[in-house]
Design a protein around this motif. Structure first.
Motif, PDB file in Angstrom:
ATOM      1  N   ASP A   1       0.845  -1.206   0.000  1.00 26.68           N
ATOM      2  CA  ASP A   1       0.000   0.000   0.000  1.00 26.68           C
ATOM      3  C   ASP A   1       0.870   1.241   0.000  1.00 26.68           C
ATOM      4  O   ASP A   1       1.931   1.281   0.633  1.00 26.68           O
ATOM      5  CB  ASP A   1      -0.869   0.061   1.268  1.00 26.68           C
ATOM      6  N   GLU A   2       0.360   2.251  -0.674  1.00 27.70           N
ATOM      7  CA  GLU A   2       1.031   3.536  -0.569  1.00 27.70           C
ATOM      8  C   GLU A   2       0.283   4.365   0.467  1.00 27.70           C
ATOM      9  O   GLU A   2      -0.949   4.432   0.451  1.00 27.70           O
ATOM     10  CB  GLU A   2       1.053   4.235  -1.920  1.00 27.70           C
ATOM     11  N   VAL A   3       1.035   4.997   1.374  1.00 24.92           N
ATOM     12  CA  VAL A   3       0.410   5.597   2.560  1.00 24.92           C
ATOM     13  C   VAL A   3       0.948   7.008   2.790  1.00 24.92           C
ATOM     14  O   VAL A   3       2.138   7.261   2.633  1.00 24.92           O
ATOM     15  CB  VAL A   3       0.718   4.717   3.807  1.00 24.92           C
ATOM     16  N   PHE A   4       0.017   7.929   3.183  1.00 23.96           N
ATOM     17  CA  PHE A   4       0.441   9.218   3.741  1.00 23.96           C
ATOM     18  C   PHE A   4       0.598   9.059   5.233  1.00 23.96           C
ATOM     19  O   PHE A   4      -0.229   8.407   5.875  1.00 23.96           O
ATOM     20  CB  PHE A   4      -0.652  10.277   3.603  1.00 23.96           C
ATOM     21  N   ALA A   5       1.584   9.685   5.799  1.00 26.30           N
ATOM     22  CA  ALA A   5       1.698   9.689   7.255  1.00 26.30           C
ATOM     23  C   ALA A   5       2.041  11.106   7.701  1.00 26.30           C
ATOM     24  O   ALA A   5       2.849  11.783   7.072  1.00 26.30           O
ATOM     25  CB  ALA A   5       2.777   8.717   7.711  1.00 26.30           C
TER      26      ALA A   5
END
Ligand code: ADP
Ligand code: MG
Length: 679
Positions: free
Chosen positions: A130-134
């Motif tokens: 998954d590509e994720v913003f944090a």
């Protein structure tokens, strides 16, 4: 639950006088995808209608046009980054009751560990790859770690224009409600209803102005601003609408009041005023005289007076109240004066008996512990005496009534709510109303809270006051301070020593209590006799202590902030306040108003246990200025309106966008707009 279909405006024109049901008033459940559970979650955020949803204010924004590289994340300020999940896993310990779930992101620059403690269900939200913003700041740098970051999984293709490559809103949420889902809902709802957001009107006038965007644009900018600076522009526009609504309510209330009331003629004929002023022992200041002219004009006008009298502590509001009372008494009406505490009511009763007794006016006291005035006056109603009743909240009790009530005076208004003020006024056939306050109310608050009152200001202190010097000292200077106070007592002065608590000290906060400190003070000031005053004493005990202090047998008074309002002992020239950091600035200003009432210079010593530089600086404002308005403004900025006015104050408006500290220009604009229209 079947979702009600959206109500389109029907072809039949709405009944006359009834506005058409706005599309924005539809329940939020009319929107696609808002079912039972989601609706319940939204309801917890107070979102019931489409309109509520559109005004759900983001708590912050993320500029997702620019990301930080993981390698650039900082440990001092939060930032947004994005990366791909290259590892993830849940670790349980202590027999499974505690756990940590972790994902590792990689963006080519570095790796980032994101951890959630004891939230094992987090594992349901993430998958390898998954590509994720944090969003967050580093709690560790080796390895780079965020604890409980705000995250969002970027879903391939789907609504990508909403959630990335733009400034995105981050909303307040409630348990179970995903950020992305809410943002998507707002995006769709905006697209569909933006054109339905009408420009509010005040009569013929349109609220929006050239320099502010339309309301529809403002709502759009609130959620999806082009630039971060748009957010404040949008906020101001929406705040203006709130203030307009508020002002309409205030000014309509005033108009309704004027439409249904006729004033009792209370101007008087100077018959009592002349001998009163002659016996008073001082000449009224120019400010007092000006205010009295304003009051006299009100008392002769067609509608009952509704006036707020502001005057700094010691400016002589009581003498003004006495003159106003005399005007009504001369005209054959009774007068009621309400004070917030028994001590203050009793002090007023003593003064007014001294002043009015010789003029043949009956002065009676009605407090919790003394309830004689009502019966006596009711008995006297066949032959109405000119009478003044002074009391506390006891004046508000149901059974208490005053015949021929012409004027109601409320002292220290900020201690009472609007409801109480109206309750007292309802005791008569629309008597005149004069409310007095020593809390200099900053303009923003004055216009919103007291917008329906006319305002008079006493902006001058009587001449011949010695003035007050204020010092802020750390607690380790106490020995010198006690020595100084002993010298002052030896020279014939008196002193107040103030603590924040009555009984229980608050060890954690380091707050001292009078009951415990009384011993310390008695020892520190020996051999001078010391008195003790606090809210738990019986009224008769309080009275005895105050009598001793007034009579100068008691040299120093250990007290709580109970003495804050009104108490007047001119020989008291020293005040020591411990734990001064615990009090609001406006409250300390009130407190120190107990001294500086005689011809000698007074000293106020604020002992600060404050740990931070900022807290000490806050107190320093008091050392630098004696101007109550400046102090109130500072307090409002530092602590907000609730603290400034005291918890007792009801009626602070519930504003979503408006800011009572910053928005004076908008409040003025709203007031002008509404005024122009009502004329
Ligand atoms: P506040 O506005 O805080 O209620 P007070 O009415 O208690 O102030 O007045 C403070 C003191 O000033 C009182 O002792 C009062 O008698 C005195 N005073 C009021 N007006 C004048 C004046 N014009 N000249 C001299 N002293 C005054
Ligand atoms: Mg007063």
């Amino acid at each position: 639950m079947p979702a009600p279909s959206p109500q389109k405006p029907t072809s039949a024109p709405p009944a006359r006088g009834e506005p058409p049901v706005s599309a924005l008033q539809q329940p939020v459940t009319s929107q696609w995808g808002v079912g039972g559970e989601r609706a319940a979650q939204l309801a917890r955020l107070k979102i019931q209608t489409v309109g509520d949803l559109l005004l759900h204010r983001p708590r912050r924004y993320e500029d997702r046009r620019h990301f930080r590289k993981i390698a650039e994340l900082s440990a001092t300020e939060p930032g947004t980054t994005r990366g791909t999940i290259v590892a993830l896993g849940l670790k349980r310990f202590r027999g499974g009751s505690r756990s940590v779930f972790e994902i590792i992101l990689d963006d080519g620059s570095a790796r980032l560990h994101c951890r959630w403690w004891n939230l094992p269900f987090m594992q349901n939200y993430f998958n390898m790859g998954d590509e994720v913003f944090a969003y967050g700041k580093l709690v560790e740098t080796k390895p780079r770690t965020l604890d409980h970051p705000e995250t969002e999984v970027i879903e391939a293709g789907e609504e990508s224009s909403i959630h990335i490559n733009r400034i995105v809103p981050i909303y307040p949420l409630t348990e179970g409600l995903p950020q992305r889902w809410l943002r998507g809902l707002l995006w769709r709802t905006l697209a569909r209803y933006e054109n339905e957001i009408a420009e509010p009107r005040v009569g013929q006038l349109q609220v929006g102005q050239a320099f502010l965007p339309s309301r529809a644009n403002a709502v759009h900018m609130l959620h999806f601003p082009e630039e971060l600076t748009d957010v404040e522009i949008a906020r101001r526009r929406l705040a203006l609408d709130e203030f307009v609504t508020l002002q309409e309510r205030i000014q309509e209330r005033r108009q309704r009041f004027e439409a249904r009331t006729r004033a009792l003629p209370c101007q008087g004929d100077n018959r009592l005023m002349k001998p009163f002023l002659a016996a008073l022992g001082f000449k009224l200041t120019a400010a007092q005289t000006r205010v009295l002219r304003e009051i006299r004009a009100d008392l002769g006008a067609a509608h009952p007076m509704r006036r707020l009298l502001q005057g700094d502590v010691g400016s002589g509001k009581t003498a003004v109240a006495a003159c106003a009372a005399l005007m009504a008494l001369e005209s054959g009406f009774t007068v009621a004066l309400m004070a917030p505490t028994e001590i203050l009511a009793e002090q007023h009763a003593r003064n007014f008996k001294k002043w009015f007794g010789p003029l043949g006016i009956l002065v009676r006291l009605q407090t919790g512990s003394r309830k004689d005035a009502g019966a006596e006056l009711t008995a006297a109603k066949d032959a109405p005496l000119p009478a003044l009743v002074i009391g506390t909240h006891a004046l508000l009790t149901g059974g208490f009534n005053l015949p021929r009530l012409g004027l109601v005076i409320i002292d220290e208004q900020h201690k009472f709510g609007v409801a109480q003020r109206e309750q007292l006024v309802r005791k008569g056939a629309y008597p005149h109303l004069l409310v007095m306050t020593a809390t200099p109310i900053p303009r923003t608050l004055g216009l919103t809270l007291y917008g329906d009152l006319d305002v008079s200001v006493i902006d001058e202190l009587p001449a011949g006051r010695g003035g007050i010097r204020t010092f802020v000292r750390p607690a380790d200077k106490l020995p010198q301070v006690w020595k100084f106070i002993r010298e002052q007592l030896a020279a014939g002065r008196q002193a107040y020593v103030v603590y924040p608590r009555v009984e229980e000290e608050d060890r954690a906060a380091g707050l001292k209590a009078v009951l415990k400190e009384f011993e310390t003070v008695t020892r520190a000031l020996a051999p001078f006799p010391v008195g003790l005053l606090h809210g738990r004493l019986k009224p008769t005990e309080k009275e005895a202590v105050m009598a001793g202090f007034r009579g100068n047998q008691v040299k120093a008074l250990v007290a709580t902030a109970l003495i804050e309002v009104g108490v007047d002992v001119p020989n008291a020239t020293v005040m020591l306040v411990e734990n001064a950091e615990h009090f609001g600035l406006a409250q300390l200003h009130q407190l120190r108003g107990r001294i500086g009432r005689g011809a000698r210079e007074s000293q106020c010593i604020l002992i600060s246990g404050a740990k931070t530089e900022a807290a000490r600086e806050r107190l320093q404002v008091l050392a630098e200025t004696g101007d109550g308005f400046k102090i109130a403004e500072a307090d409002l900025k530092l602590r907000g309106p609730g603290d400034l006015l005291g918890r007792e104050q009801s009626g602070l408006p519930d504003l979503r966008f408006g800011d009572l500290v910053e928005d004076l220009d908008l409040i003025r604009q709203a007031r002008e707009l509404v005024r122009q229209n009502l004329k």
